[in-house]
Design an enzyme around this catalytic site. Structure first.
Site, PDB file in Angstrom:
ATOM      1  CD  GLU C 374      -3.064  -0.936   0.294  1.00  0.00           C
ATOM      2  OE1 GLU C 374      -3.246   0.206   0.009  1.00  0.00           O
ATOM      3  OE2 GLU C 374      -3.516  -1.986  -0.167  1.00  0.00           O
ATOM      4  CB  THR C 376       7.321   1.236   0.265  1.00  0.00           C
ATOM      5  OG1 THR C 376       7.945   2.518  -0.417  1.00  0.00           O
ATOM      6  CG2 THR C 376       7.347   0.224  -0.688  1.00  0.00           C
TER       7      THR C 376
END
Lengths: 250, 325, 395
Positions: C374, C376
């Protein structure tokens, strides 16, 4: 089927007990209040019976402070239809006073069943349910752990020492319920939101004085510090010796 | 002169042990009032054990007979007790807080128009009134409460009022009640638990097991230990093993199970969560056996052994067997 | 039924919640205590997702909880949604990932970009758990740079044919339907990215479990291959246009993850405190020594900050004012702090901390995935950097 459930708001079972400055009551700072766990079984049973009957109403009653509205709403979230708060400033110490107030409210409700949890985990009084039954002149079975209802009659099982009593009774009736009667549902999150919109009546309730007086609320004497006798099976002999010679119970 | 009414319990024609505790407590209260003790037991016929109640302090023992009293019948029992309490003008009515007593006492109180103080662990007569002590908040606090009504109706927590000899006349009367209707709630049958099992709430010795036993079959170890005590011990269980389906709810000790006050409580493989302690902290002597020396149970235990219960319990059973010959 | 877990609430954030939000949080908290915590350690060791929990999760209303009641969803506000994610991840990141994918990455795009027919068909089925979904954006060579994806969707006489490969897809092998992002135009044109609803039993669609994970083990992570997958015309999510569609989904999911991370941190902190108070060494509980107190003080501080971040973020979302960059800040901060809390808990627990019997190391391992997926940590750093300076430092 018309079912009334009487519930109580009380301190969570993990509450650390601190005595209030008056020496007669619980210091409520930081205490988390919840629905009496035994009442959850009662609410669940009412919902199941209404579902089984296909039609009816489950009405939740509670005698308590204004904050008990939240407790009633948690029962509405589970699926009860409406709630009634008998609002009081202080919880009476005399269970008969509570029972009289509830009985007066329930009298004209034409309920087929009036359910209670078998006891409240704060006072362990075990009394309001059967008292209400007596005041209303209704049959009553306490500590019900198994229940069947058909054709205006019921069969209930209750635990007694060393056995189980199987009781038959006619409806309408008052029942107090025990753990094991059912598995209470979690309120659907939708149900939590819907609870807000369900009718809730708030009735300020004047109470009689009652015929008991709290003298004091105290912490129990600390158990004297015990001792670890030893490790492993080698310590057994010493344990038995202490139980015989020191504790003198063997 | 003041009289105290002790309402006793019988099953299958024999007085239940808890009745001795009620007479003992009634005697204690009657002595404070300079009064007498009337003991009442309802049954369908003679009740074994009634003759011995004088030893514990009963002045008069009434064995009230009617076929309707064959089994517990809430409405009939309540009416009979209330009738005697009213005619006797008793200052106090004591009942056991047994399963039956908890059902009966509230009805009696309402019919007498007085409060009920239930699950009492101590009682006195102070300033002209009965003052009772009872545990609240799962035993985390004690409530002292004065009863200003007459009669004072109380139910007594089992296993607390140790019977004490205080010999009185103990005259037994066995009248038959002319009329009694069972009432609307009918006890159709009593399903007995397995033969020889002593109820956890009433046994003088409780050996209780928790998750430390690892499997339901291992409870055999505790059953053997209980047997070694010669019929005085019952096997209890923590909530975790009851929830896991290993043991019956009737054996559960703890806040949502039974509160017990045995002479000796042996906690095996039980860590000692607050809710369990609530059920057994008033035991006279607590022994804990656990492999984790930091387990909370050791804080309330009078004696503890740290180690492998699978080695310790058999050894303990062996030693107890030796003691009991 | 009242929850066993008592929460961490040093600044009385409970007082900032409505009665309903608290009740919702407490219900999920209770459910997690009763049904997730007792079994999740074993599932983690075995590497399986506890599928048997799906019906109960659906019945509670956990899937797409912030989508409208008209589609069979709970219709809750975003703070309530966040609290649900918090409690689920307090149980395990894998369980929360399941709910995030189902709600924020599949139900959300159907609701946001789908036709009324698609919404009516899929949403109630997914809310009830009868249909499980997965979100297929990431590819073997395109993770942080989703705009470069090379899965293609060619228009045909009757509809579409998709070809490509996706990787690291949560629920990939469990799903009945996949939201697949593919380019309908040139490979260098991210503006041609569209979303497609692909029933996973369509010929040419295959999913394979990615074995050998040391993190997020109680979760189905799969690679997906699309080989000449033929779809009808109405498989297209009509309002999905360009990269901003999948990014909007990611923003929705990241929002929940910011809350979830706080849940994982709370679980670890409470475990640490309990252990510190009872574990005795050198004659007293280790919680009485300065180094452990410093650890605990740090954890409590970071959790408290994280809680307040989430709460304000949720209120902004409910007011319609939340920006993706605000979500980046919360996800980045909370996941990083949760990873730290988990690691420090693991260390405080000593040797016991490596056992599955304790939660810390499982959370620690899981959070490494949450740190990476989602967006980094580093990607969110650059998102914020660009927001602050106006300058793109991505390439």
């Amino acid at each position: 089927m018309r079912i009334a459930v009487c519930i109580k708001r009380l301190p969570d079972s993990e509450t650390r007990v601190k005595i209030a400055p008056d020496g007669k009551s619980l210091d409520e700072t930081g205490v988390k209040f919840v629905l009496n766990p035994y009442d959850e079984f009662a609410v669940e049973e009412a919902l199941r019976r209404r579902e089984q009957a296909g039609a009816g109403e489950v009405v939740v009653f509670s005698l308590g402070p204004a904050a008990a509205q939240e407790t009633i709403r948690s029962a509405l979230a589970m699926g009860a239809d409406r709630g009634v708060l008998l609002q009081v400033d202080r919880m009476p110490a005399d269970g008969l006073v509570v029972a009289r107030a509830l009985a007066a409210e329930l009298k004209d409700g034409a309920f087929d069943l009036i359910l209670f949890g078998k006891l409240a985990i704060d006072d362990y009084n075990h009394q309001v349910g059967p008292m209400v039954a007596e005041l209303l002149g209704l049959p009553c079975v306490t500590s019900v752990s198994r229940l069947e209802i058909a054709d205006g009659k019921g069969v209930a099982e209750r635990e007694i020492e060393g056995g189980i009593e199987v009781c038959e009774f006619p409806l309408p009736a008052v029942l107090t319920v025990d753990k094991g009667l059912n598995e209470p549902r979690y309120p659907a999150l939708k149900g939590i939101m819907a609870a807000k919109k369900k009718p809730m009546e708030i009735k300020p309730t004047p109470l009689g004085v009652g015929d008991v007086e709290i003298v004091a609320l105290t912490l129990p004497p600390e158990r004297k510090e015990g001792k670890i006798v030893g490790e492993g099976p080698a310590a057994v002999l010493e344990l038995v010796r202490l139980l015989r010679e020191e504790a003198k119970i063997l | 002169m003041s009289a105290v009414l002790a309402v006793l319990e019988q099953r299958d024609g024999t007085l239940r042990k808890v009745s001795h505790e009620v007479v003992t407590a009634a005697r204690r209260l009657a002595d404070a009032l300079a009064g007498t003790v009337d003991a009442l037991v309802l049954g369908a016929g003679p009740v074994a054990g009634s003759e011995q109640l004088g030893r514990l302090g009963a002045d008069r023992v009434v064995v009230l007979k009617h076929p309707a009293f064959q089994r517990y019948a809430p409405e009939a029992f309540a009416r009979a007790v209330v009738a005697l309490a009213k005619t006797g003008g008793h200052a106090a009515v004591l009942l056991p807080a047994s399963a039956t007593g908890r059902d009966l006492a509230p009805r009696v109180a309402v019919q007498l128009g007085v409060p009920l103080v239930s699950d009492v662990t101590d009682l006195e007569f102070e300033g002209g009134a009965v003052v009772a002590t009872r545990p609240v908040y799962a035993g985390k606090a004690l409530l002292k409460i004065k009863i200003t009504a007459k009669p004072a109706v109380l139910s007594l927590r089992p296993s607390v009022f140790t019977p004490v000899e205080r010999p009185r006349a103990g005259t037994v009367e066995s009248p038959s009640l002319a009329n009694a209707e069972v009432g609307r709630v009918v006890v159709r049958e009593v399903k007995a638990a397995a033969a020889g099992t002593l109820d956890v709430g009433e046994a003088p010795i409780v050996v209780a097991g928790g998750r430390g036993l690892r499997e339901p079959a291992n409870f055999k170890l505790l059953e053997e230990l209980a047997q070694a005590f010669g019929g005085k011990a019952s096997v209890g269980a923590s909530r975790a093993v009851v929830d896991a389906g290993w043991r019956h709810h009737a054996d559960q000790v703890g806040q949502t199970g039974k509160t017990v006050s045995p002479m000796l409580y042996v906690a095996v493989g039980i860590s000692g969560a607050i809710q369990h302690l609530a059920g057994m902290r008033t035991s006279k002597v607590i022994v804990a056996i656990n492999r984790d020396k930091d387990a909370p149970i050791f804080k309330v235990a009078d004696y503890g052994i740290v180690g492998d219960l699978f080695e310790i319990v058999p050894r303990l059973t062996e030693e107890i067997r030796k003691l009991h010959g | 039924m009242a929850p066993t877990f008592n929460g961490v609430d040093f600044y009385n954030t409970d007082g900032l919640l409505s009665e309903e939000e608290r009740a919702i949080r407490d219900t999920v908290r209770s459910w997690v205590d009763d049904h997730v915590i007792p079994i999740i350690g074993e599932h983690y060791l075995q590497g399986t997702f506890p599928k048997q929990l799906i019906p109960a999760m659906a019945e509670l209303g956990l899937f797409g909880a912030n989508l409208p009641e008209a589609y069979g969803c709970a219709g809750l506000n975003n703070v309530a949604y966040g609290l649900i994610m918090q409690e689920l991840e307090r149980g395990d990141s894998g369980v929360r990932s399941f709910a995030s994918v189902q709600g924020a990455l599949v139900m959300y795009p159907i609701h946001e970009f789908g036709s009324e027919e698609q919404k009516q068909h899929w949403l109630p089925r997914m809310a009830s758990g009868r249909v499980i979904g997965c979100f297929a954006l990431t590819e073997p060579d395109y993770g942080s740079n989703p705009g470069g994806l090379i899965t293609v969707a060619k228009e045909t006489k009757d509809g579409w044919v998709l070809n490509g490969a996706k990787m690291w897809i949560t629920n990939g092998s469990t799903a009945h339907v996949a939201v697949v992002w593919a380019k309908t135009g040139a490979l260098d044109d991210p503006g041609s990215i569209r979303g497609f609803l692909v029933p996973t039993d369509t010929p040419g669609f295959s999913a394979k479990n990615q074995a050998g994970k040391l993190s997020l083990r109680a979760s189905d992570t799969s690679e997906i291959v699309l080989q000449d997958v033929r779809l009808p015309r109405d498989a297209l999510l009509p309002k999905s246009a360009g990269l901003k569609a999948p990014l909007a989904c990611l923003t929705a999911a990241r929002y929940g993850i910011a809350w979830g991370a706080v849940g994982a941190a709370m679980a670890c902190y409470v475990e640490a405190v309990g252990y510190a108070k009872t574990r005795v060494m050198f004659g007293k509980p280790i919680g009485g020594f300065q180094l452990q107190q410093a650890r605990l003080a740090e954890m409590l501080t970071e959790i408290t900050k994280g809680q307040l971040l989430c709460l304000q973020l949720g209120r902004l979302k409910d007011q319609g004012k939340m920006t993706p960059q605000q979500v980046s800040l919360a996800k980045r901060n909370n996941v990083a702090m949760a990873t730290d809390v988990a690691r420090e808990t693991r260390r405080l627990l000593g040797a016991n901390g490596i056992l599955a019997e304790y939660q810390a190391m499982r959370h620690l391992a899981n959070l490494e995935s949450v740190y990476t997926y989602e967006g980094t940590h580093d990607v969110h750093t650059l998102i914020l950097g660009q927001e602050i300076t106006g300058m793109n430092a991505f390439n």
